[in-house]
Every structure is written in C-alpha cells, then in structure tokens.
Scaffold this active site. Structure first.
Site, short mmCIF file in Angstrom:
data_model
loop_
_atom_site.label_atom_id
_atom_site.label_comp_id
_atom_site.label_asym_id
_atom_site.label_seq_id
_atom_site.Cartn_x
_atom_site.Cartn_y
_atom_site.Cartn_z
N LYS A 145 33.44 52.61 43.16
CA LYS A 145 34.25 52.00 44.21
C LYS A 145 33.34 51.27 45.19
O LYS A 145 32.19 51.65 45.38
CB LYS A 145 35.07 53.07 44.92
CG LYS A 145 36.06 52.51 45.92
CD LYS A 145 37.07 53.55 46.32
CE LYS A 145 38.08 52.96 47.32
NZ LYS A 145 38.79 51.79 46.78
N GLY A 146 33.85 50.21 45.80
CA GLY A 146 33.06 49.43 46.73
C GLY A 146 32.45 50.28 47.83
O GLY A 146 33.11 51.16 48.40
N CYS A 204 35.88 40.02 49.80
CA CYS A 204 36.30 40.61 51.08
C CYS A 204 36.43 39.53 52.15
O CYS A 204 35.63 38.59 52.19
CB CYS A 204 35.26 41.62 51.56
SG CYS A 204 34.70 42.81 50.35
N LYS A 260 30.67 39.55 41.62
CA LYS A 260 32.06 39.66 41.16
C LYS A 260 32.87 38.54 41.78
O LYS A 260 33.04 38.48 43.00
CB LYS A 260 32.64 41.02 41.53
CG LYS A 260 34.02 41.28 40.93
CD LYS A 260 34.43 42.73 41.14
CE LYS A 260 35.73 43.04 40.42
NZ LYS A 260 36.11 44.47 40.59
N THR A 307 41.05 40.45 41.61
CA THR A 307 42.51 40.31 41.60
C THR A 307 42.97 38.98 42.18
O THR A 307 42.33 38.38 43.04
CB THR A 307 43.15 41.44 42.42
OG1 THR A 307 42.56 41.46 43.72
CG2 THR A 307 42.92 42.78 41.74
N GLY A 347 46.28 44.11 36.24
CA GLY A 347 47.06 44.63 35.13
C GLY A 347 47.20 43.67 33.98
O GLY A 347 46.58 42.60 33.96
N GLY A 382 40.22 42.06 33.53
CA GLY A 382 41.59 41.59 33.73
C GLY A 382 42.48 41.87 32.54
O GLY A 382 42.41 41.16 31.54
#
Length: 310
Positions: A52-53, A136, A171, A199, A223, A250
């Site tokens: 996680k970030g 971000c 990313k 996303t 998703g 993805g």
C-alpha cells in the site's frame, strides 16, 4: 493455517529493471494486505508484492462512504490511508522480507518534498524496488496530479533519482491526453520501469437522494472494465518505448488476461481488484499463467531474459 496452494516449482520467471521475479505476477498497491492472505498462501510465491502507498506521516484517508460498486468495476476513494513510512519500516517491510517476498514499496505524496522524504528513508532499507505513485493531488503543482504534467513529472523523478539507487518504477495515471509523453518524461527523468494504469476517475449516484454515493464525490475506477483500456495504454507505450520494462495493471482476474498484457508488451502484471473479492486471486492467476506459458516458449524465453513481445 490453511494453505490453499502447496509450494510450486515455477517454470517461467521474468526480469523487471534487473530484478528477477519468480513469475510475471505481482500484487497491485492498495489491494494487498498481509493479514488477509498470510494464512492462505505463501507471499514469497508471488512474483512481487507491491505494498500500500507509503507517505511521510500517517494519513487517515477520505471520509466514508469510500466505495461504490459498478457494472464490471469498483469505484473507490480510500485516500491512500496508511500509518506512514516509519511504521512501514519497522512493521510491514521486515515481515514481508522475513517471509522471502520480493517487495515493491509504493511511495505516495502530496508534494515533491513528501516523495523525497519517503524515498530518502527507504533508500537504505530492504525494499527490492520502489513504485512512485504520481496520481496523488500535489500541492507543489497547484493541486494537480504531478503525473498529468510531463515537465513536473520529469523534475520530480530526476530529483528522486538522486536520492536512491534502488530500481524505481513510476506508476502512471490514465487520466491524461497523451500517455506516451508522460511515459517518456518519467523515463527521461530516470525511471527504471513503468507500471500502468492507475485508476480512471469516475463516480456513482444514489438515485434516492440525487447525491454522489462516495463522500469524496469522485473516485478511482478499477476492475474488469479497465482491461481493454489498460491494454491499449500498455501497447501504445511499448510501441514508443521498446526497451523500458512495463508492468501492466487493470482488469487482470485470470491467467489468460495476464497473458494479454504480456502480448501487449508488458514484462509483468499486477493484480488489483480481483484480490478484493478473492484474496488468493494473485497466486491463482500466477499459477494459471505459468501453465499457459508452457505452450508459448518464445514469449516465455523473452520474459526470462528481461525482454518482451513487441
């Protein structure tokens, strides 16, 4: 302890920015939680674990509701909640390395200085790779994501490059007009690899109230629905940058879909949303892909050499 999968003799590995992976499948940042999976599979069996970030100080994340379901997708606005880099260095990272995992530490920040603080602290620790999340909101750039501005991105990555010799993945956000120019800026700044895509921006409405379901209003769409979009991004960047390692993200929920990314030019994939409804999905997909590569020796040999299908 319930070991759903017995130890596996991996036949087809890959190499990303000089780092060997047992297989071409990793976990996507934000979707992996050690406590949720450690009793079901051995995390060292994964190609890599992207955590996680990690931010310079603890982040509480966004108010709830944070998630909304959508056809073939999920919309979330968790807000990169995490306990901060100092906690990560004494808890999460040592545990993962003690288990033998190849670890990619995802780095998050709301300013260029945030990123620099985290990378500086990570430079002397045991992460195998760093993954810089440039999606971000960034106060150094007027609240705009630094990942949408090639000039700002180049400057950030060039600065971070001076702070660490660890392999650095950037990313990329899909919320841009020209993904190729952004990818080139990251590489020119010193990125050793790219992961894509993060996303897409989306939202859902509560038709009883006429208001957005998510408290943050918009969120990140992930998703199965992202699969064709992500494949297109990977393919375009691979055509423009034939030599940079790429991790595809993805809509990967099976070995066959992972295989599509490899044919689009990726060196590896990360599994995200599939792990939210099936925590063992990443390892299942890795084993499916390992068998699929048995009948594709040309592709398997390229991956083993750190090369890709072009």
């Amino acid at each position: 302890m319930i070991n759903v999968y017995e130890p596996h003799e991996w036949k087809h590995g890959t190499v990303v920015a000089g780092v060997p992976w047992k297989n071409p499948v990793g976990t996507a940042s934000g979707t992996f939680q050690l406590a949720a999976v450690r009793d079901y599979y051995d995390v060292s069996q994964m190609g890599a674990i992207s955590t996680k970030g990690v931010s310079p100080i603890p982040w509480e994340g966004n108010p709830s509701p944070r998630c909304a379901e959508s056809p073939a997708a999920n919309v979330n606005a968790v807000g990169l909640q995490n306990p901060g880099v100092d906690h990560y260095l004494v808890d999460d990272l040592p545990k993962l390395k003690a288990m033998g995992a190849t670890v990619i530490t995802n780095v998050a920040g709301h300013s260029d200085e945030d990123y620099a603080q985290v990378v500086t602290k990570l430079a002397s620790h045991a992460s195998d790779m760093l993954e810089i999340n440039v999606s971000c909101p960034n106060v150094s750039h007027g609240g705009m994501s630094v990942g949408t501005d090639p000039v700002a991105l180049y400057k950030l990555i060039a600065h971070l490059r001076t702070l660490t010799d660890k392999p650095m993945i950037v990313k990329l956000s899909p919320n841009v007009t020209d993904i190729v120019s952004v990818a080139k800026a990251a590489v020119d700044g010193g990125a050793d690899a790219l992961s894509m895509i993060n996303t897409l921006v989306g939202m859902r409405f509560d038709t009883r109230t006429g208001k957005p379901i998510i408290a943050n209003r918009t969120g990140g769409v992930s998703g199965p629905a992202l699969l064709p979009i992500a494949l297109g991004f990977v393919w375009r960047v691979r055509q423009a940058l034939p030599d940079i390692p790429i991790i595809g993200i993805g809509g990967v929920d099976s070995g066959l879909k992972a295989l599509e990314f490899l044919y689009a030019g990726a060196n590896a994939v990360e599994v995200g949303s599939a792990a939210l409804f099936d925590p063992i999905a990443p390892l299942r997909i890795a084993r499916e892909l390992d068998d699929l590569l048995d009948t594709r020796p040309q592709l398997a040999n390229l991956l083993a050499e750190g090369k890709t299908w072009k």
